[in-house]
Write an enzyme that holds these catalytic residues in place. Structure first.
Site, short mmCIF file in Angstrom:
data_model
loop_
_atom_site.label_atom_id
_atom_site.label_comp_id
_atom_site.label_asym_id
_atom_site.label_seq_id
_atom_site.Cartn_x
_atom_site.Cartn_y
_atom_site.Cartn_z
N HIS A 1 33.51 24.58 64.60
CA HIS A 1 33.85 23.85 65.81
C HIS A 1 34.29 24.76 66.95
O HIS A 1 34.35 24.33 68.11
CB HIS A 1 34.92 22.78 65.53
CG HIS A 1 36.31 23.28 65.29
ND1 HIS A 1 36.86 23.42 64.04
CD2 HIS A 1 37.28 23.67 66.17
CE1 HIS A 1 38.10 23.86 64.14
NE2 HIS A 1 38.38 24.03 65.42
N ASP B 1 32.73 23.35 58.27
CA ASP B 1 33.37 23.86 59.48
C ASP B 1 33.49 25.38 59.45
O ASP B 1 34.53 25.94 59.82
CB ASP B 1 34.75 23.24 59.67
CG ASP B 1 35.28 23.42 61.10
OD1 ASP B 1 34.48 23.82 61.97
OD2 ASP B 1 36.48 23.20 61.32
N SER C 1 42.25 28.21 65.31
CA SER C 1 41.03 27.85 64.57
C SER C 1 40.21 29.08 64.21
O SER C 1 39.89 29.91 65.07
CB SER C 1 40.15 26.92 65.40
OG SER C 1 40.59 25.60 65.33
#
Length: 352
Positions: free
Chosen positions: A108, A138, A216
């Protein structure tokens, strides 16, 4: 490009955990704003070694040289905010996987990027390209053309050895604060979180180490300085760190990343059923036509109690076992059907 501090700062909350998660707070991807804060610095804490072979937090913090900031540029059409003009930007984290220039991050982080830059801890940067990405876990691999002398790979641990209570250290770029080090413990194991394409990610690790927007794709280390998982999401009512973060285990990372580097994509085994946990096992809700389950003769209402001799008491456990296989693998399912127990063989298909 236009720097829009609003764009993904809220990270757009995704669906609540599919199972095994915490409370009613929103689950948010930790892909955050790249707006730069006022200059600040904080020394990483140093702790006494608590066991033979462990490192201090200060020693692990030195591995920040292998952790990178990923600055992405996205077209305004991808912005979740009305009235956005031109391009927007956001940031995430990644880390060096090998000396060939391959960097691990979250899918993402780079999914909507029209371009992105990989920034190293010494301030140098390089344009990045996507080697491959996998929305179902992901995970993504990006590549930079950087001298090998700057590329110090981080070692992936065996995440099956991780235990609740183990000390952990996270390094990332929350809110653009490069090289931020936070500490905590493994709060829980075997959580199930939702990927960007809503596929359950099994075996995820929960931690109370502070993780925020911008973390992230960053590494979560054990106290031996090995990466046990890749940080991905937070559970939060406030939109910031509430002490409940989730990360993708290193064994999953190792499997998916090797496929992405080899072919640019990852394959996932598919049984072809919807399931739910019941008192005596895992009940099949539906069977997809032409699937491995259909070919094996499974039907709605059957209850799976074991796979290859391993008992399965929850839907999460069944999904985790199937996820650990490759398309084409054969599994033996122990099934309760119409009051009797039988064993069936299924050749797993591939998720498209």
């Amino acid at each position: 490009m236009t720097r829009n501090s609003n764009r993904l700062a809220a990270a757009v909350a995704v669906a609540a955990l599919a199972g095994g998660g915490a409370g009613a707070g929103a689950v948010a991807l930790t892909h955050g704003s790249s707006a730069q804060p006022t200059k600040a610095a904080a020394a990483a804490p140093n702790v006494t070694n608590v066991a033979s072979g462990t490192l201090s937090v200060g020693q692990i913090a030195k591995k920040a040289a292998s952790v990178v900031e990923i600055d992405t540029t996205e077209s305004s059409s991808n912005s979740p905010f009305p009235g956005a003009q031109g391009s927007t930007s956001a940031l995430g984290t990644g880390f060096v996987f090998d000396s060939k220039g391959n960097i691990i991050t979250n899918q993402h982080v780079v999914d909507s990027a029209t371009s992105f830059t990989v920034k190293f801890s010494d301030g140098t940067s390089s344009k990045g390209t996507v080697v491959g990405s996998d929305a179902s876990t992901d995970l993504a691999v990006v590549h930079v053309n950087t001298p090998a002398s700057k590329l110090v790979p981080l070692a992936l641990a065996d995440s099956s050895n991780v235990a609740v209570g183990d000390g952990v250290v996270a390094i990332g770029n929350p809110f653009g604060l490069d090289g931020t080090v936070t500490t905590g413990i493994v709060s829980a194991l075997n959580r199930e979180i939702s990927s960007p394409d809503n596929t359950p990610i099994e075996g995820s690790i929960q931690t109370d180490a502070a993780i925020n927007h911008g973390n992230s794709g960053g590494p979560l280390f054990n106290l031996q300085g090995e990466v046990i998982c890749v940080t991905a999401q937070i559970q939060s009512d406030s939109g910031g760190n509430d002490g409940v973060g989730f990360a993708i285990p290193s064994n999953t990372v190792r499997s998916i990343v090797s496929q992405l580097i080899a072919t640019g994509k990852a394959q996932h085994a598919l049984l072809g059923v919807t399931v739910k946990t019941v008192a005596n096992g895992v009940s099949i809700g539906s069977v997809s036509s032409g699937s491995a389950a259909a070919s094996a003769g499974l039907k709605a209402g059957d209850v799976v109690t074991a796979v290859d001799g391993t008992n399965v008491a929850t839907a999460e456990k069944l999904r985790a076992i199937i996820a650990g296989h490759k398309p084409g693998d054969t599994v033996q399912l122990t099934v309760l059907s119409n009051g009797s127990t039988k064993t069936v063989t299924a050749t797993l298909g591939s998720k498209t």
